[in-house]
Write an enzyme that holds these catalytic residues in place. Structure first.
Site: not given
Length: 395
Positions: A78-81, A144-148, A175
């Site tokens: 599905l294209d939600l835009k 961000g990622h888990d480390i951040n 996460d």
């Protein structure tokens, strides 16, 4: 898990979840819900879809990573835009119980799909938003990622050995503890209330918040002395002899968790070193001496030898297994924690309960939008309209 109680329907049967999330925290959260009977519709864009599909080593048409966090789901493209894409999504929301998304804060509102809009179509719907820092605050819009997240939560600083740098783990605490399990908890709490009140809620899951909220032992240290101890020097990170990891003669390791005095005494008895019993919770110079003695003892035999000795002694001394060994472990096998889905070994549902149906899990949807026609037809969209939407790139 099956026992003498007759199997009933799955506890979340009849709950419909629209999953807009990608990668790991959201997809694994919705897989947990699907494992307990929820109908999960994975809503993917009209481009590549969830980019976890091609992330890492491939196990056929999709990656192993994608396959082990997307079982028991159907895929809708599905294209939600596009306005018609949003209209179709809102049509699905009318019969949904939960919507899960992992975009940056503000994206759903900019799409015209914010909580107020969803609740206007279905007052009972629960919207769960998973993000690194939450929907508010000065960091809300940051990547961000888990480390951040672990870094901000004061958790990364605590992981590692004395005198060394903070250690990294490929089991993502932020996460998974924060994003996945925080989402599952928030969704279930909000669903429970929606069943009683008729009104859903916007569940705001911050991976940083949820990690921070579980840093219990570091917090108690701050309360007691005003600051945490350096990593590797507190009760659970190697600061005392009775709780730590010890190398064996073959370069493997044993995990010693003899925190209670009775277990420590039994450990020392088993090793023939009752003289070490007073060093149970020793710190400083004496703690280092006792740890050194224990380290020399464990280095004298292989891991297999130590397992054969301690399997018969109930004092919290166990092997440090590699994951390929854990997959074959007798306890995990007996608990049904290893399952095969379309020939792929995966982790079983994390929580066991009585009277669960025993139907075989379905593989993750191989093709993006594999179930689009069936899902839309179930919503009353006719075949000609489906073809028109496909031609317009809406689906």
């Amino acid at each position: 898990m099956q026992d003498q109680t007759a199997a009933r329907r799955a506890p979340l049967e009849g709950v419909r979840v629209l999953d807009l999330s990608r990668l790991l925290p959201g997809p694994l959260a919705t897989q947990h819900l699907a494992d307990y009977g929820a109908e999960v519709i994975k809503v993917e864009d009209t481009g590549a879809g969830d980019y976890a599909r091609t992330m890492g080593a491939m196990g056929g048409e999709t990656s192993w990573f994608y396959q082990v966090v997307n079982r028991n789901k159907r895929s809708l493209r599905l294209d939600l835009k596009q306005a018609e894409g949003r209209a179709l999504f809102l049509r699905l929301v009318e019969s949904a119980d939960v919507v899960v998304e992992g975009f940056r804060p503000g994206v759903m509102a900019r799409l015209g799909l914010g909580y107020e809009t969803l609740a206007g179509r279905n007052p009972r719907v629960v919207l769960c938003s998973i993000s690194g820092y939450g929907q508010s605050g000065p960091y809300a819009a940051r990547a961000g990622h888990d480390i951040n997240y672990l870094g901000y939560a004061g958790v990364l600083d605590q992981i590692g050995t004395a005198g060394g740098a903070p250690a990294l783990s490929n089991v993502q605490i932020g996460d998974l503890l924060g994003g996945t399990m925080g989402a599952v908890m928030g969704i279930m709490v909000a669903l429970f209330d929606a069943q009683r009140s008729g009104h859903g809620r916007h569940v705001d899951v911050s991976m940083t918040d949820a990690t921070f909220a579980h840093a219990i032992f570091p917090l108690t240290e701050v309360l007691a002395s005003g600051r945490v101890r350096p990593r590797g020097e507190d009760l659970l990170s190697g600061g005392v002899p009775c709780y730590g990891v010890y190398e064996t003669a073959d370069g493997r390791h044993m995990a010693v968790g003899a925190l209670e005095e009775k277990f420590w005494h039994l450990l020392c008895d088993t090793l023939g070193r009752t003289d070490l019993q007073p060093g149970h919770l020793a710190e400083g110079t004496e703690g280092a001496r006792v740890r050194g003695e224990l380290a020399a003892i464990f280095r004298s035999r292989s891991q297999r030898d130590w397992v054969s000795i301690f399997d018969a002694v109930d004092c919290c001394v166990t092997p440090v297994l590699r994951l390929e060994e854990s997959l074959e472990d007798a306890q995990l096998q007996a608990r049904g924690m290893v399952v095969e889905v379309a020939g792929v070994r995966q982790f079983g549902p994390a929580v066991r309960m009585t009277a669960m149906p025993t139907s075989a899990p379905r593989a993750a949807p191989t093709r993006v939008g594999a179930d689009t026609e069936a899902i839309l037809a179930g919503e009353g969209v006719d075949a000609d309209t489906i073809e028109r939407l496909r031609a317009a790139g809406v689906i």
